[in-house]
Design a protein around this motif. Structure first.
Motif, PDB file in Angstrom:
ATOM      1  N   UNK A 143       0.802  -1.214   0.000  1.00 42.67           N
ATOM      2  CA  UNK A 143       0.000   0.000   0.000  1.00 42.67           C
ATOM      3  C   UNK A 143       0.835   1.263   0.000  1.00 42.67           C
ATOM      4  N   UNK A 144       0.197   2.352  -0.437  1.00 44.62           N
ATOM      5  CA  UNK A 144       0.819   3.665  -0.387  1.00 44.62           C
ATOM      6  C   UNK A 144       1.671   3.986  -1.590  1.00 44.62           C
ATOM      7  N   UNK A 145       1.861   5.289  -1.809  1.00 42.03           N
ATOM      8  CA  UNK A 145       2.678   5.763  -2.927  1.00 42.03           C
ATOM      9  C   UNK A 145       3.822   6.672  -2.468  1.00 42.03           C
ATOM     10  N   UNK A 146       3.649   7.375  -1.360  1.00 42.26           N
ATOM     11  CA  UNK A 146       4.684   8.289  -0.867  1.00 42.26           C
ATOM     12  C   UNK A 146       4.500   8.505   0.628  1.00 42.26           C
ATOM     13  N   UNK A 147       5.607   8.892   1.303  1.00 42.74           N
ATOM     14  CA  UNK A 147       5.543   9.050   2.756  1.00 42.74           C
ATOM     15  C   UNK A 147       4.666  10.227   3.176  1.00 42.74           C
TER      16      UNK A 147
END
Length: 285
Positions: A143-147
């Motif tokens: 999951x997720x694309x960037x912090x």
């Protein structure tokens, strides 16, 4: 050394290598080789249905999982499902405007950990299983694309291993209810387009039989053992047993070496497995 040497494949190799010795059989031996056992015993149900239609009922089904050549009469279930979370993206400095799918996943995974902890607190001290309770585990998450962005998507895989007599669907239904009643409402309060969905990918029954089962008696005769044991991992024995077959688990190798780097089986175990098949041939001749 080699992938699968400890986990099942050595039993198959030994049995196939002994085929030339089977020319003197008075009673038949059938080889039932399935597929996709590691991803949820997906091939066995079709195989078992075909056996029921085309093969006379065998006296015993011997599942050659790695038991150290011990006679095994029980294993846990295998239940896998995927959880898919759709959130809403926003900058991490404005999280109140978004729904972080990874954060939602964290809340749900924590439920799994707390439920397993409850099981561990109530463990049956006399259980032959190790651990002696049903386990709930997340081993894969994406999951997720960037912090600095609240994640739009997150998915994770849950692995439930229940003791014989427990239904993994009970855990799944409790988990789903928790998600619907306690997690999704807060997501929908921010964005109605968010969601949590589930896909069940494997549901393999646990296995348990009595010591007076015909297959167990046969395995004890062939090994010279008087006792039986249980294993914490799952296999296809439960599927065969559920279909009405007399089943026992007994095979060379140790689960301690399975799914490890440099997987191996000891030569002593290969010799014991070979003697087991040799004894079976003599018994059926």
């Amino acid at each position: 050394y080699g992938r699968g040497t400890a986990d099942m494949k050595s039993f198959i190799a030994i049995a196939l290598a002994m085929v030339p010795e089977m020319h003197k059989l008075e009673f038949p031996v059938h080889f039932a080789l399935s597929y996709d056992e590691e991803v949820g015993c997906l091939g066995a149900p079709r195989l078992i249905r075909d056996m029921a239609e085309n093969v006379p009922m065998p006296k015993a089904v011997i599942v050659g999982e790695p038991t150290g050549m011990g006679v095994v009469t029980a294993h846990k279930s295998i239940f896998h499902f995927d959880t898919h979370i759709v959130g809403k993206e926003a900058h991490s400095s404005q999280q109140q405007r978004g729904v972080g799918a990874v954060m939602v996943a964290g809340r749900l995974i924590n439920w799994l950990a707390e439920r397993q902890a409850r099981n561990a607190d109530n463990v049956d001290r006399h259980s032959l299983f190790d651990p002696g309770y049903s386990s709930l585990h997340c081993g894969v998450i994406h999951g997720g694309t960037a912090h600095n962005i609240t994640a739009r998507h997150c998915s994770f895989v849950t692995d439930i291993r229940t003791l014989p007599g427990e239904d993994p669907m009970d855990y799944f239904r409790d988990f789903e209810s928790h998600a619907r009643e306690h997690v999704e409402p807060a997501m929908h309060a921010i964005c109605a387009d968010t969601s949590i969905s589930f896909d069940i990918t494997a549901n393999v029954p646990a296995f348990q039989c009595d010591d007076d089962e015909e297959a167990v008696i046969l395995a004890k005769q062939l090994t010279g053992q008087n006792s039986s044991g249980v294993v914490p991992y799952g296999a296809e024995a439960g599927q065969f047993s559920q279909a009405g077959y007399s089943v026992v688990m007994c095979g060379p190798g140790s689960i301690d070496q399975a799914h490890q780097p440099n997987e191996f089986i000891s030569l002593d175990q290969v010799e014991e497995g070979t003697q087991f098949i040799s004894n079976l041939i003599e018994h059926l001749s």
